[in-house]
Design a protein around this motif. Structure first.
Motif, PDB file in Angstrom:
ATOM      1  N   ASN A 167      13.005  18.562 -35.188  1.00 21.30           N
ATOM      2  CA  ASN A 167      12.387  18.306 -33.882  1.00 21.30           C
ATOM      3  C   ASN A 167      13.260  17.391 -33.032  1.00 21.30           C
ATOM      4  OD1 ASN A 167      10.184  19.849 -34.621  1.00 21.30           O
ATOM      5  ND2 ASN A 167       8.861  18.105 -35.097  1.00 21.30           N
TER       6      ASN A 167
ATOM      7  N   LEU B 256      17.215   9.421 -40.273  1.00 24.51           N
ATOM      8  CA  LEU B 256      16.359  10.494 -40.770  1.00 24.51           C
ATOM      9  C   LEU B 256      16.959  11.184 -41.997  1.00 24.51           C
ATOM     10  CD1 LEU B 256      15.244  12.111 -37.387  1.00 24.51           C
ATOM     11  CD2 LEU B 256      13.873  10.632 -38.872  1.00 24.51           C
TER      12      LEU B 256
ATOM     13  N   TYR C 276       8.623   9.889 -29.414  1.00 24.61           N
ATOM     14  CA  TYR C 276       7.903  10.154 -30.662  1.00 24.61           C
ATOM     15  C   TYR C 276       7.044  11.412 -30.551  1.00 24.61           C
ATOM     16  CZ  TYR C 276       9.428   5.725 -32.616  1.00 24.61           C
ATOM     17  OH  TYR C 276      10.208   4.705 -33.118  1.00 24.61           O
TER      18      TYR C 276
ATOM     19  N   THR D 273       9.146  16.153 -44.876  1.00 25.26           N
ATOM     20  CA  THR D 273       8.684  15.588 -43.607  1.00 25.26           C
ATOM     21  C   THR D 273       9.854  15.090 -42.770  1.00 25.26           C
ATOM     22  OG1 THR D 273       6.622  14.905 -44.688  1.00 25.26           O
ATOM     23  CG2 THR D 273       7.153  13.862 -42.580  1.00 25.26           C
TER      24      THR D 273
ATOM     25  N   TRP E 105      11.101  16.267 -39.082  1.00 28.08           N
ATOM     26  CA  TRP E 105      11.316  15.350 -37.957  1.00 28.08           C
ATOM     27  C   TRP E 105      12.725  15.502 -37.400  1.00 28.08           C
ATOM     28  CZ3 TRP E 105       9.056  10.341 -40.631  1.00 28.08           C
ATOM     29  CH2 TRP E 105       7.659  10.428 -40.637  1.00 28.08           C
TER      30      TRP E 105
ATOM     31  N   MET F   1       9.288  14.236 -31.511  1.00 26.32           N
ATOM     32  CA  MET F   1       9.776  14.282 -32.888  1.00 26.32           C
ATOM     33  C   MET F   1       8.670  14.554 -33.901  1.00 26.32           C
ATOM     34  SD  MET F   1      11.904  11.355 -35.018  1.00 26.32           S
ATOM     35  CE  MET F   1      10.463  10.459 -35.660  1.00 26.32           C
ATOM     36  N   LEU F   2       7.483  14.041 -33.660  1.00 26.92           N
ATOM     37  CA  LEU F   2       6.414  14.101 -34.649  1.00 26.92           C
ATOM     38  C   LEU F   2       5.565  15.359 -34.480  1.00 26.92           C
ATOM     39  CD1 LEU F   2       5.342  10.336 -34.469  1.00 26.92           C
ATOM     40  CD2 LEU F   2       6.995  11.391 -36.023  1.00 26.92           C
ATOM     41  N   ASP F   3       4.529  15.469 -35.295  1.00 24.24           N
ATOM     42  CA  ASP F   3       3.598  16.590 -35.198  1.00 24.24           C
ATOM     43  C   ASP F   3       2.684  16.388 -33.998  1.00 24.24           C
ATOM     44  OD1 ASP F   3       0.647  15.612 -36.701  1.00 24.24           O
ATOM     45  OD2 ASP F   3       2.408  14.323 -36.716  1.00 24.24           O
TER      46      ASP F   3
ATOM     47  N   TYR G 189       3.142   9.298 -38.064  1.00 28.40           N
ATOM     48  CA  TYR G 189       4.481   8.807 -38.393  1.00 28.40           C
ATOM     49  C   TYR G 189       4.543   8.345 -39.854  1.00 28.40           C
ATOM     50  CZ  TYR G 189       9.058   6.724 -37.231  1.00 28.40           C
ATOM     51  OH  TYR G 189      10.408   6.403 -37.159  1.00 28.40           O
TER      52      TYR G 189
END
Length: 384
Positions: free
Chosen positions: A328, A352, A128, A321, A325, A131-133, A138
């Motif tokens: 990433n 996704l 995570y 968003t 994701w 994948m995330l900022d 999330y």
């Protein structure tokens, strides 16, 4: 993921094994079988469309995970499919039990609630993180004045803080706190104390590390078990897991824990129709026992317990968003291939990009609701 055009089959009206109904439905969505546009479906097995007709998105998704079909731009495929409305033309009989089960049973009981934490949120913190900022948020970002994921998520967190009118020294409850991105931001920028509830042990562990030194407490605890008073209550991405049988209980918890002059902010994905059943593929492979609320269900649950002061829909931002994701995820995938395998890759890509298509087609929404216990004297001033 590019499609190998050298292996494409030419579409045929007859004798190809493709169900004429499926061919007609796809044509209505401007999707061609084995066509040359990036949203056209490439069939590798003749039974893939029949699996979709028999089991809806569950059959379509499992056929994709099995490698029976591909689309270069999966998000655009789903946007066209869903925007055309053809999914409403049929209801596979085999999914009637799935629909009735969601309506009649409490699939999000206290005993079952932690299943999604173990199956989804405990996949791996490093996964995570990739994948995330940078704050590990999330839920959807707020892209009004942002052009990258970090800025969009920071703008969303600040928007929530301003909607709650946070002031230094306030005590804030975050139900479904994730890895603590909101609590970390609110404590650093607004000087509040936070208590966060999560049903993921991995989120407690990493979140506690990330928020070390801040007035932030993580608890591995279900919202139904709490009885304390807070100046503010926030739920960012929690209502999707609460379930229709528990909406009232959730609102009773908010009412019980919120001070008389406090505010609550709920940030949730929502569905357009009250009667819509949870998506069977997402329920099986991604968010176990998930159940998107309809706006009327939230309103019903809040009756006599809260006044809805403000409602804000920015569902189209979730498309941006999810695509961020996905970028990433694709960039980081070589690090995780040996751990998770190719079937997981296809599952996660389907998750996704199909969800991005859903939000782009406006099949699902993203709402922020501000609530008070008895209505603010003089009214609530809208923040954007």
């Amino acid at each position: 993921m590019a499609v190998n055009t050298s292996t494409r089959l030419r579409p045929q009206r007859h004798g190809s094994g493709l169900d004429p109904l499926m061919q007609d439905l796809l044509e209505r969505a401007d999707i061609r079988v084995n066509g040359d546009r990036p949203w056209d479906i490439q069939l590798h097995a003749d039974n893939a469309p029949e699996r979709a007709l028999a089991y809806g998105n569950l059959g379509l998704g499992e056929a994709y995970m099995d490698g029976d079909w591909d689309v270069e731009q999966l998000d655009e495929f789903f946007y066209r499919l869903l925007r055309s409305g053809i999914q409403e033309q049929f209801q596979p009989l085999r999914l009637i039990f799935h629909s009735l089960r969601a309506r009649l049973l409490n699939l999000q009981s206290l005993r079952r609630a932690r299943q999604v934490g173990e199956a989804h949120y405990d996949l791996g913190n490093d996964f995570y993180e990739a994948m995330l900022d940078r704050r590990m948020t999330y839920t959807s970002g707020y892209w009004r004045n942002a052009d990258n994921l970090d800025d969009a998520q920071g703008a969303k967190l600040d928007l929530i803080c301003r909607k709650l009118a946070l002031q230094s020294g306030m005590r804030v409850l975050d139900i479904g706190c994730g890895w603590g991105s909101f609590m970390e931001y609110a404590a650093e920028h607004y000087g509040v104390e936070c208590v966060g509830l999560t049903i993921s042990q991995e989120q407690v562990r990493l979140g506690s590390e990330r928020c070390q030194g801040l007035p932030v407490e993580f608890r591995f605890q279900d919202y139904r078990e709490l009885d304390e008073t807070f100046d503010r209550v926030v739920g960012i991405g929690i209502l999707e897991h609460v379930g229709r049988k528990n909406h009232r209980t959730f609102m009773e918890t908010v009412h019980r824990c919120l001070s008389d002059d406090g505010l609550c902010m709920l940030h949730t994905i929502g569905k357009n129709k009250r009667v819509a059943a949870p998506d069977p593929w997402l329920d099986k492979y991604i968010f176990r026992n998930g159940d998107l609320p309809a706006l009327v269900q939230i309103s019903d649950a809040a009756e006599d317990l809260a006044v809805i002061e403000d409602l804000h829909n920015f569902g189209a931002d979730y498309d941006h968003t999810l695509m961020a994701w996905h970028r990433n995820f694709e960039a980081a995938w070589p690090r995780f291939r040996d751990r998770y395998g190719d079937r997981f890759y296809r599952m996660w890509r389907y998750y996704l990009l199909s969800c991005a298509g859903m939000f782009r087609a406006r099949q699902v929404q993203l709402w922020q609701l501000v609530l008070s216990k008895r209505g603010l004297v003089g009214g609530y001033r809208r923040v954007s």
